[in-house]
Design an enzyme around this catalytic site. Structure first.
Site, PDB file in Angstrom:
ATOM      1  N   ARG A 141       0.826  -1.206   0.000  1.00 21.56           N
ATOM      2  CA  ARG A 141       0.000   0.000   0.000  1.00 21.56           C
ATOM      3  C   ARG A 141       0.859   1.253   0.000  1.00 21.56           C
ATOM      4  O   ARG A 141       0.557   2.232  -0.650  1.00 21.56           O
ATOM      5  CB  ARG A 141      -0.907  -0.013   1.235  1.00 21.56           C
ATOM      6  CG  ARG A 141      -1.551   1.320   1.546  1.00 21.56           C
ATOM      7  CD  ARG A 141      -2.726   1.167   2.473  1.00 21.56           C
ATOM      8  NE  ARG A 141      -3.694   0.242   1.908  1.00 21.56           N
ATOM      9  CZ  ARG A 141      -4.595  -0.437   2.635  1.00 21.56           C
ATOM     10  NH1 ARG A 141      -4.639  -0.293   3.939  1.00 21.56           N
ATOM     11  NH2 ARG A 141      -5.434  -1.244   2.049  1.00 21.56           N
ATOM     12  N   TYR A 142       1.905   1.253   0.803  1.00 18.43           N
ATOM     13  CA  TYR A 142       2.815   2.402   0.862  1.00 18.43           C
ATOM     14  C   TYR A 142       4.027   2.038   0.018  1.00 18.43           C
ATOM     15  O   TYR A 142       4.513   0.909   0.079  1.00 18.43           O
ATOM     16  CB  TYR A 142       3.234   2.673   2.304  1.00 18.43           C
ATOM     17  CG  TYR A 142       2.072   2.839   3.263  1.00 18.43           C
ATOM     18  CD1 TYR A 142       1.357   4.034   3.297  1.00 18.43           C
ATOM     19  CD2 TYR A 142       1.680   1.817   4.115  1.00 18.43           C
ATOM     20  CE1 TYR A 142       0.280   4.190   4.171  1.00 18.43           C
ATOM     21  CE2 TYR A 142       0.609   1.969   4.991  1.00 18.43           C
ATOM     22  CZ  TYR A 142      -0.080   3.162   5.014  1.00 18.43           C
ATOM     23  OH  TYR A 142      -1.134   3.311   5.877  1.00 18.43           O
ATOM     24  N   ARG A 145       7.044   0.201   1.726  1.00 20.39           N
ATOM     25  CA  ARG A 145       6.769  -0.833   2.724  1.00 20.39           C
ATOM     26  C   ARG A 145       5.783  -1.855   2.178  1.00 20.39           C
ATOM     27  O   ARG A 145       4.880  -1.483   1.417  1.00 20.39           O
ATOM     28  CB  ARG A 145       6.128  -0.209   3.972  1.00 20.39           C
ATOM     29  CG  ARG A 145       7.094   0.475   4.896  1.00 20.39           C
ATOM     30  CD  ARG A 145       6.399   1.583   5.670  1.00 20.39           C
ATOM     31  NE  ARG A 145       6.176   2.745   4.815  1.00 20.39           N
ATOM     32  CZ  ARG A 145       5.422   3.781   5.137  1.00 20.39           C
ATOM     33  NH1 ARG A 145       4.807   3.825   6.293  1.00 20.39           N
ATOM     34  NH2 ARG A 145       5.273   4.783   4.295  1.00 20.39           N
ATOM     35  N   CYS A 154      -3.388 -17.326  15.133  1.00 16.65           N
ATOM     36  CA  CYS A 154      -2.910 -16.627  16.331  1.00 16.65           C
ATOM     37  C   CYS A 154      -3.108 -17.587  17.491  1.00 16.65           C
ATOM     38  O   CYS A 154      -3.969 -18.464  17.435  1.00 16.65           O
ATOM     39  CB  CYS A 154      -3.731 -15.369  16.607  1.00 16.65           C
ATOM     40  SG  CYS A 154      -3.671 -14.204  15.248  1.00 16.65           S
ATOM     41  N   CYS A 158      -8.099 -12.126  19.283  1.00 14.60           N
ATOM     42  CA  CYS A 158      -8.617 -10.913  19.896  1.00 14.60           C
ATOM     43  C   CYS A 158     -10.025 -10.675  19.376  1.00 14.60           C
ATOM     44  O   CYS A 158     -10.263 -10.734  18.172  1.00 14.60           O
ATOM     45  CB  CYS A 158      -7.752  -9.719  19.514  1.00 14.60           C
ATOM     46  SG  CYS A 158      -6.008  -9.976  19.836  1.00 14.60           S
ATOM     47  N   CYS A 161     -10.164  -7.972  16.659  1.00 15.55           N
ATOM     48  CA  CYS A 161      -9.205  -8.089  15.554  1.00 15.55           C
ATOM     49  C   CYS A 161      -9.693  -7.388  14.287  1.00 15.55           C
ATOM     50  O   CYS A 161     -10.832  -7.530  13.879  1.00 15.55           O
ATOM     51  CB  CYS A 161      -8.959  -9.560  15.237  1.00 15.55           C
ATOM     52  SG  CYS A 161      -7.779  -9.783  13.884  1.00 15.55           S
ATOM     53  N   ARG A 163      -8.472  -8.102  11.399  1.00 15.85           N
ATOM     54  CA  ARG A 163      -8.478  -9.097  10.318  1.00 15.85           C
ATOM     55  C   ARG A 163      -9.337 -10.293  10.700  1.00 15.85           C
ATOM     56  O   ARG A 163      -8.972 -11.434  10.480  1.00 15.85           O
ATOM     57  CB  ARG A 163      -7.045  -9.524   9.975  1.00 15.85           C
ATOM     58  CG  ARG A 163      -6.203  -8.377   9.460  1.00 15.85           C
ATOM     59  CD  ARG A 163      -5.064  -8.814   8.541  1.00 15.85           C
ATOM     60  NE  ARG A 163      -4.287  -7.639   8.189  1.00 15.85           N
ATOM     61  CZ  ARG A 163      -3.061  -7.369   8.652  1.00 15.85           C
ATOM     62  NH1 ARG A 163      -2.453  -8.230   9.445  1.00 15.85           N
ATOM     63  NH2 ARG A 163      -2.450  -6.249   8.311  1.00 15.85           N
ATOM     64  N   ASP A 322     -10.711  -0.122  14.051  1.00 17.44           N
ATOM     65  CA  ASP A 322     -11.150  -0.090  12.648  1.00 17.44           C
ATOM     66  C   ASP A 322     -12.641  -0.377  12.510  1.00 17.44           C
ATOM     67  O   ASP A 322     -13.264  -0.969  13.395  1.00 17.44           O
ATOM     68  CB  ASP A 322     -10.347  -1.101  11.828  1.00 17.44           C
ATOM     69  CG  ASP A 322      -8.901  -0.662  11.630  1.00 17.44           C
ATOM     70  OD1 ASP A 322      -8.656   0.563  11.577  1.00 17.44           O
ATOM     71  OD2 ASP A 322      -8.024  -1.541  11.551  1.00 17.44           O
ATOM     72  N   ASP A 359      -6.692   4.269  10.770  1.00 18.36           N
ATOM     73  CA  ASP A 359      -6.465   3.619   9.475  1.00 18.36           C
ATOM     74  C   ASP A 359      -7.774   3.827   8.714  1.00 18.36           C
ATOM     75  O   ASP A 359      -8.807   3.269   9.080  1.00 18.36           O
ATOM     76  CB  ASP A 359      -6.102   2.135   9.640  1.00 18.36           C
ATOM     77  CG  ASP A 359      -5.049   1.701   8.624  1.00 18.36           C
ATOM     78  OD1 ASP A 359      -5.006   2.312   7.538  1.00 18.36           O
ATOM     79  OD2 ASP A 359      -4.294   0.750   8.912  1.00 18.36           O
ATOM     80  N   LYS A 366      -3.041   5.171   6.963  1.00  9.86           N
ATOM     81  CA  LYS A 366      -3.047   5.722   8.316  1.00  9.86           C
ATOM     82  C   LYS A 366      -2.993   7.245   8.298  1.00  9.86           C
ATOM     83  O   LYS A 366      -2.199   7.826   7.576  1.00  9.86           O
ATOM     84  CB  LYS A 366      -1.843   5.180   9.087  1.00  9.86           C
ATOM     85  CG  LYS A 366      -1.876   3.667   9.260  1.00  9.86           C
ATOM     86  CD  LYS A 366      -0.636   3.183  10.008  1.00  9.86           C
ATOM     87  CE  LYS A 366      -0.581   1.687  10.158  1.00  9.86           C
ATOM     88  NZ  LYS A 366      -0.234   0.991   8.913  1.00  9.86           N
TER      89      LYS A 366
HETATM   90  C1  LIG Z   1       0.383  -0.051   8.851  1.00 15.41           C
HETATM   91  C2  LIG Z   1       0.858  -0.611   7.604  1.00 15.41           C
HETATM   92  C3  LIG Z   1       2.194  -0.493   7.228  1.00 15.41           C
HETATM   93  C4  LIG Z   1       3.256   0.142   8.116  1.00 15.41           C
HETATM   94  O1  LIG Z   1       2.999   1.474   8.360  1.00 15.41           O
HETATM   95  P1  LIG Z   1       4.014   2.296   9.290  1.00 15.41           P
HETATM   96  O2  LIG Z   1       3.323   3.609   9.454  1.00 15.41           O
HETATM   97  O3  LIG Z   1       5.305   2.395   8.556  1.00 15.41           O
HETATM   98  O4  LIG Z   1       4.168   1.550  10.564  1.00 15.41           O
HETATM   99  C5  LIG Z   1       2.567  -1.005   6.017  1.00 15.41           C
HETATM  100  N1  LIG Z   1       1.670  -1.589   5.189  1.00 15.41           N
HETATM  101  C6  LIG Z   1       0.378  -1.706   5.524  1.00 15.41           C
HETATM  102  C7  LIG Z   1      -0.555  -2.336   4.560  1.00 15.41           C
HETATM  103  C8  LIG Z   1      -0.080  -1.229   6.738  1.00 15.41           C
HETATM  104  O5  LIG Z   1      -1.361  -1.367   7.087  1.00 15.41           O
HETATM  105  S1  SF4 Z   2      -5.344  -8.518  16.527  1.00 18.96           S
HETATM  106 FE1  SF4 Z   2      -5.982 -10.231  15.171  1.00 18.96          FE
HETATM  107  S2  SF4 Z   2      -4.140 -10.804  14.074  1.00 18.96           S
HETATM  108 FE2  SF4 Z   2      -3.487  -9.599  15.847  1.00 18.96          FE
HETATM  109  S3  SF4 Z   2      -3.086 -11.113  17.470  1.00 18.96           S
HETATM  110 FE3  SF4 Z   2      -5.190 -10.423  17.720  1.00 18.96          FE
HETATM  111  S4  SF4 Z   2      -6.400 -11.911  16.565  1.00 18.96           S
HETATM  112 FE4  SF4 Z   2      -4.295 -12.126  15.872  1.00 18.96          FE
END
Ligand SMILES: *Cc1c(COP(=O)(O)O)cnc(C)c1O
Ligand code: SF4
Length: 451
Positions: A141-142, A145, A154, A158, A161, A163, A322, A359, A366
């Site tokens: 996305r960035y 990174r 996991c 959580c 979560c 995801r 989120d 986010d 972010k």
């Molecule tokens: C959060 C995130 C990152 C890392 O972002 P930083 O601001 O550098 O910590 C990289 N890729 C994705 C898809 C993210 O959600």
């Molecule tokens: S937030 Fe989601 S991915 Fe992260 S440790 Fe918890 S359950 Fe696992």
């Protein structure tokens, strides 16, 4: 051998994004319960064996009830556990102090009926990660990174979560084929300097499996940094073994971001796990999620952040929860995060202050939010305020206007922000603040000549 990025790994594409064979070497859940309460008994000789912790996770509402007979179970709880996966390590379950959602550890790990009530604006993939995957399991996305979803597993799921669509729906780890595709993508995209290994929780992988992934990523010359995103130090600290840290050391520079949300999680075991990583030369950051009923309190957040620093973990992000399905009951208004940021500045070490980020929906990424510290502006001055409410005039460089040089025209208006914005008054200081009182004390102690 299939090395093409567009080539398919031997799985069907209608599966969720992380696609691979079932974990061959995965520890299995205990089939027979044995006597459940003994799972929560720290005196168990296997307690510090992380694979035992994985095998003995609480995975069902029935197991939950056997461990915690005093827990009142509603039928909707069973429905929730069918919809969203349930797993709690014996270690994490042992941190629960009371059997209801006033307990932060309980609230983060035990399913709640509210997970079934979703307002229409919630999504299963609110960050639209699936649309930013050039290779399944790799979110780019960035520009510099990329994020690898290394496993869907996991040790503890959580309830909040982000995801929920991936984590725990199946427990599978990235395949060798997928690793090759990711490697190839990274080689073709040398702009990616920082690779985040996430999931799921990559530290649920056994050490050789994780090493294969690290090896592949480290072999890409343009990758400078590897980051691990893991909640393991919090939910299963016995996983941080010397075998693991010795392996990680080979792939430096590695940074680890973990996920503490409440001071109750900062146990001696968790602190020792963080210490072992830091001692291995791995700097640690923390990503807290702001959660209603768990940590939506300024003083509690200050305690958490100070505790993290003592554990040598830098509070990195404070995340707005989120807009994901099943977590509405955890959401706080954006203003709660701003209130917490307002409280922290001036009260705790600057090192303890995370960046508050949202986010944003539609994959906007972010966005940091701060309380407003700029009160007013003019061409010559900016009016800043501090945490006490003191307002200072900050003169811009080499900028003098006639108005500034002109004599003060007093139209009878009271002294106010406008005068500060024009440099006619250099500060407005609230009477009786800690600072003014302290300064007055210092002043009173000084010999007259100094004054
Ligand atoms: C959060 C995130 C990152 C890392 O972002 P930083 O601001 O550098 O910590 C990289 N890729 C994705 C898809 C993210 O959600
Ligand atoms: S937030 Fe989601 S991915 Fe992260 S440790 Fe918890 S359950 Fe696992």
């Amino acid at each position: 051998m299939d090395t093409g990025i567009t080539g398919e790994c031997p799985i069907t594409l209608d599966e969720p994004p992380l696609l691979s064979q079932p974990r061959a070497a995965a520890p299995r859940d205990a089939e027979t319960s044995g006597s459940f309460p003994s799972r929560l008994d720290k005196a168990n000789p296997k307690w510090n064996d992380w694979k035992w912790q994985v095998r003995n996770r609480i995975r069902s509402v029935g197991a939950l009830q056997e461990c915690f007979p005093e827990l009142s179970l509603s039928s909707s709880l069973i429905e929730v556990a069918e919809k969203y996966p349930l797993a709690i390590t014996p270690y994490y379950a042992s941190l629960i102090r009371r059997m209801d959602d006033l307990d932060p550890v309980f609230r983060m790990s035990v399913p709640q009926a509210q997970e079934l009530t979703d307002p229409p604006f919630l999504r299963s993939d609110p960050l639209e990660e699936e649309s930013d995957m050039p290779v399944p399991g790799l979110v780019h996305r960035y520009r510099d990174r990329a994020l690898v979803m290394a496993t869907t597993m996991c040790s503890m799921y959580c309830r909040h979560c982000t995801r929920k669509r991936v984590a725990g729906t199946r427990e599978v780890t990235i395949s060798a084929c997928r690793i090759r595709q990711i490697h190839e993508y990274l080689v073709q995209h040398p702009e990616v300097k920082d690779v985040i290994i996430s999931g799921g929780d990559p530290l649920t992988m056994d050490t050789p499996a994780l090493e294969r992934l690290l090896e592949a990523i480290r072999s890409v010359p343009s990758v400078e940094l590897i980051r691990l995103g893991t909640r393991t130090p919090v939910v299963m600290p016995m996983r941080i073994t010397s075998e693991l840290t010795t392996m990680l050391k080979k792939y430096q520079p590695i940074w680890v971001n973990t996920h503490f949300n409440h001071p109750q999680e900062l146990t001696p075991e968790a602190i020792a796990a963080c210490g072992a990583l830091v001692d291995a030369g791995i700097p640690m950051g923390n990503q807290t999620v702001l959660l209603r009923g768990v940590n939506d309190d300024p003083e509690l957040m200050a305690q958490l952040c100070r505790g993290l620093l003592r554990a040598r973990v830098k509070p990195y992000y404070l995340f707005q929860c989120d807009l994901v399905r099943g977590v509405e009951h955890f959401r706080t208004p954006l203003t709660k995060g701003l209130e917490i940021m307002e409280y922290l500045r001036g009260r705790v070490s600057g090192l303890a202050i995370p960046t508050f980020v949202v986010d944003t929906p539609h994959g906007g990424g972010k966005v940091p939010l701060l309380p407003n510290y700029i009160v007013s502006t003019s061409p010559t001055h900016t009016v800043l305020r501090n945490f006490e409410g003191m307002m200072m005039s900050y003169p811009e460089p080499h900028y003098r206007t006639e108005a500034e040089a002109a004599p003060v025209s007093d139209c009878g208006a009271a002294r106010g922000v406008w005068q500060v914005a024009n440099g006619r008054v250099s500060a407005l200081i609230p009477a009786g603040s800690e600072r003014t009182t302290r300064r007055a004390r210092i002043q009173a102690r000084r010999p007259m000549a100094d004054v």
